[in-house]
Each structure stands twice: as C-alpha cells, then as structure tokens.
Design an enzyme around this catalytic site. Structure first.
Site, mmCIF file in Angstrom:
data_model
loop_
_atom_site.group_PDB
_atom_site.id
_atom_site.type_symbol
_atom_site.label_atom_id
_atom_site.label_comp_id
_atom_site.label_asym_id
_atom_site.label_seq_id
_atom_site.Cartn_x
_atom_site.Cartn_y
_atom_site.Cartn_z
ATOM 1 C CG ASP A 80 -9.240 3.266 4.265
ATOM 2 O OD1 ASP A 80 -9.360 2.323 5.072
ATOM 3 O OD2 ASP A 80 -8.284 4.065 4.306
ATOM 4 C CD GLU A 150 -3.221 3.814 0.086
ATOM 5 O OE1 GLU A 150 -2.482 4.813 0.059
ATOM 6 O OE2 GLU A 150 -3.229 3.000 1.022
HETATM 7 ZN ZN ZN Z 1 -1.891 3.894 2.428
HETATM 8 ZN ZN ZN Z 2 -4.154 3.457 4.398
#
Ligand code: ZN
Ligand code: ZN
Length: 418
Positions: A80, A150
């Site tokens: 990510d 997130e």
């Molecule tokens: Zn996070």
């Molecule tokens: Zn994270």
C-alpha cells in the site's frame, strides 16, 4: 542444491543503499489516499526499468507490474502507498514537512505514520531482485501497488476498475505490514489476524421544544444516552466471553443550549470484530437496539443508520500461511514468530477475494531492537514505543528494510523458487 531465496537475496548488498535512499525520499514526500501520484510513478518507473509489463492508473493511482518467467505458479505481492493526515514529530533528518490543501481550503499535514513507505520500498527491492535472478525461479510474479488503504477504499477502487482483467489470476496473494515490534522480527498467523472495522453514523430524530416543556418534546438527548448505554450490552451480554469484539461510541452531538430540547442527535461509533459471523451479529444488534430505543421513545421519524467506512476482517488462509511460516523459519531462524491478533484493520483481502485466490499477510518489526528490549525490561512498551499512526512513529531504516525485502522475496520464492 542452492536455496533460491539465498541465491536471489545475495543481490541485496548491491542495492541496499539505493533502497535506503528511496525510502528516505518516499518518507519526505508522503501522499494521501488516491493522490499517490509521485509514489505511483516511482513504482511504475522501477517496474519498467526492471522489465515488468506495467499497467498504471488502476482505480486512480494503483499500479501493477507483471514479470513472466516461464511455466509455474502466479504469485502477487501487494504494497500500500498512502500516508496519513498527521504532523510528523519524529525529529528525523528525513522527516516530512509536507502539507496539502483540502477542498475546503484548510491545510493538512501529511506523514508516512503507518510505514507504507517501508512497504513500497520493500516491494521495489523485491521487484529488482526477482528481475536480476531469473535463473533462480519459474512462473509469473505480479507486483501490485495499492492506493488508499487508510480510507479503506483503495483495494475496492482497483477491483472496481477491472483489476481482475488487467492482471493474471494469482495462485496466492502476499502482503506485509510494519508494526511496533523489534526490527528483524517477522510474524505470521494462520486464520484471524486483523479485525474488521465498521464505522457508523446514526441520526435519531425526536421533536424539539422548550427545555421547560418536556411534555411537548421527544427528547433525542435522552434517547441517544439510552442507546449509548444499551450498546454496551452487545459485547458484554450477547457475545461469548471468548469472542473478541469492540463497540466504541467515539462521538455524540446534540443541541445548542441548556434550555432547548433539540430535534435530533448524532452518534458515531466504531465496531471491531474478527470474523464475518460476529461482524454481522454485532451490526445487526446495533440496528435492533437503535430502532427499539427510538420506538420506546415514540419518535416521529425513523432513525438513519449510515456506514461511514468499512474494512473486512483479515483472515489468513491456512495453507499459504503455513508455507510462508516454514520458509521464514528456514531463512530467519529465531526471528520468525507467530504474530499476535491485531485490533488494526486492512482492506488488502478485497484483492484476493476478487480473484478467488487465497492469501497470507504477515507482520514485520520496525523498532530499534535495543530500544524495544529496554522498554520490555522497564515494562514500558506501551508508553515508550510509538505505534502506527503516532506522529512519533519512526521505523529504523535497518534492519527494517532488509527484513521487508527479504520477507517478501522469501515468501514469493516459496512458490516460484526452482
Ligand atoms: Zn494505518
Ligand atoms: Zn498501514
């Protein structure tokens, strides 16, 4: 016979300082979810440089790179890319001073406070090593850089943008997260690992009136208070003592002054559960209690219950987790552990779910091992060791990056190594 992981990772010495520079550069330039333009370009440039087939802009800023190297399994590794609206207070020489201007004109600080810069750097290191040692493996390696973890919408954004048509179907999906354990640590866990997280906004409607004339009102403040108390009985009275779950009311708003009964109240709450059955049970119980309390107060209008955000539970598949745990034990020795259940959440599992593929997700440590050991000796781990999302969260560069690159490579080669 040479161990393919050791053969491939022999190349790490030569690229270590480049990776450390890349990490510091990413750390200085964090980007919020779905705005990871610079980070995504770095990933795409690296993939192209090392001969991968690159597709960019999947679900906004998502990137995949495919390296086909003969017959064999297809393994996807995911990192990510996004950062958080946090003002960095680490005091590091490469600390972020970045801010972004929101739609409403307000300035927000941005920081890699969750270590996704570690994940991106580790995957780029793995991408490079896999490309430089084609003789040590067979099959297809897919590197996936995901936006907006997130906010819980990045994996879905890639899936909704035809990810499954743009990538070969993986036989397994792998991912990792840096957590507040000693750097060098790797931790796997079969079954439940991360919680599901659901945030709800509930609006209850009453009837406003003069504070001195409650008989003319349906008081939403009292109703909201009853709901908050009654919600506490879901975990304590409806779930078995052995079933972990959290229901937290984090926000409650109603009214403007002492002598006016308002006409509505808004409750915001967060739910953490570890499997789909418990998740459904708790969410259903919340709705039942809210509707029943509203009816008990004879409301003029039904309540509104909105899901603000939602993360699935991360439940690791047994077979790939066992395979990775064995490979980690062989490579990392005593640094390979069984990870603890975590209350954090992730949207990563949406990607394997879209392909109908199994997955495993593991933890790596990021804290200076001496500092961690001292905190353990003093019994002050929770006070002294900054956790993810803290403005002081500062993984040490090494051995964190070496561990991140090695863990991914060892795991990928547990399928592709020949
Ligand atoms: Zn996070
Ligand atoms: Zn994270």
């Amino acid at each position: 016979m040479t161990d393919p992981a050791r053969a491939v990772l022999a190349g790490l010495n030569a690229i270590r300082s480049d990776l450390e520079n890349l990490y510091q550069d990413l750390h200085r330039h964090p980007e919020l979810g779905l705005r990871e333009y610079r980070t995504a370009k770095k990933a795409a440039d690296a993939l192209r440089e090392f001969g991968y087939d690159v597709t960019e802009g999947i679900g906004g800023t998502g990137v995949i790179g495919v390296l086909a190297n003969g017959d064999g399994p297809v393994v996807m590794a995911r990192a990510d890319m996004d950062a958080l609206p946090v003002r960095e207070q680490t005091g590091l020489p490469y600390a972020s001073t970045m801010t972004v201007t929101d739609e409403d004109g307000s300035e927000q600080p941005v920081m890699h406070a969750c270590g996704h810069d570690v994940h991106v750097t580790s995957l780029i290191g793995c991408v490079q090593l896999m490309a430089q040692h084609l003789d040590a493996w067979r099959g297809t390696f897919v590197a996936l850089f995901q936006p907006s973890e997130e906010n819980g919408d990045g994996a879905d954004a890639m899936v909704d943008d035809a990810l499954t048509a743009k990538s070969p179907r993986p036989d397994v999906v792998l991912a990792q997260h840096v957590l507040p354990y000693p750097a060098g640590y790797v931790g796997t866990r079969p079954g439940s690992f991360l919680s599901a997280a659901d945030s709800l906004r509930i609006t209850v409607h009453g009837r406003g009136a003069h504070g001195a004339m409650p008989q003319a009102a349906v008081d939403p403040v009292v109703m909201a208070a009853m709901i908050v108390v009654r919600l506490q009985t879901i975990v304590s009275r409806e779930l078995a003592a052995t079933t972990p779950a959290v229901v937290t009311v984090g926000s409650i708003h109603a009214g403007t002054g002492p002598n006016v009964i308002p006409d509505s109240a808004v409750i915001q709450l967060n739910v953490r559960t570890y499997d789909d059955a418990t998740r459904t049970q708790v969410l259903d119980a919340i709705e039942r209690i809210v509707r029943a309390e509203c009816e008990a107060s004879r409301v003029p209008k039904d309540p509104e219950i909105e899901r603000i955000s939602s993360f699935p539970p991360t439940v690791n598949d047994e077979e790939p987790t066992r395979r990775v745990a064995e490979a980690f034990a062989a490579y990392f020795g005593d640094d390979a552990h069984t990870a603890e259940l975590q209350t954090a959440s992730e949207d990563m599992s949406e990607i394997p779910r879209a392909f109908g593929a199994p997955f495993t997700y593991w933890a790596i440590g990021g804290i200076d091992p001496e500092r961690y050991a001292e905190a353990v000796r003093n019994g002050t781990v929770t006070q002294d060791i900054p956790v993810n999302h803290s403005p002081s969260f500062a993984p040490v560069i090494q051995p964190t990056l070496d561990t991140g690159v090695s863990a991914l490579t060892v795991a990928v080669l547990a399928w592709l190594g020949s």
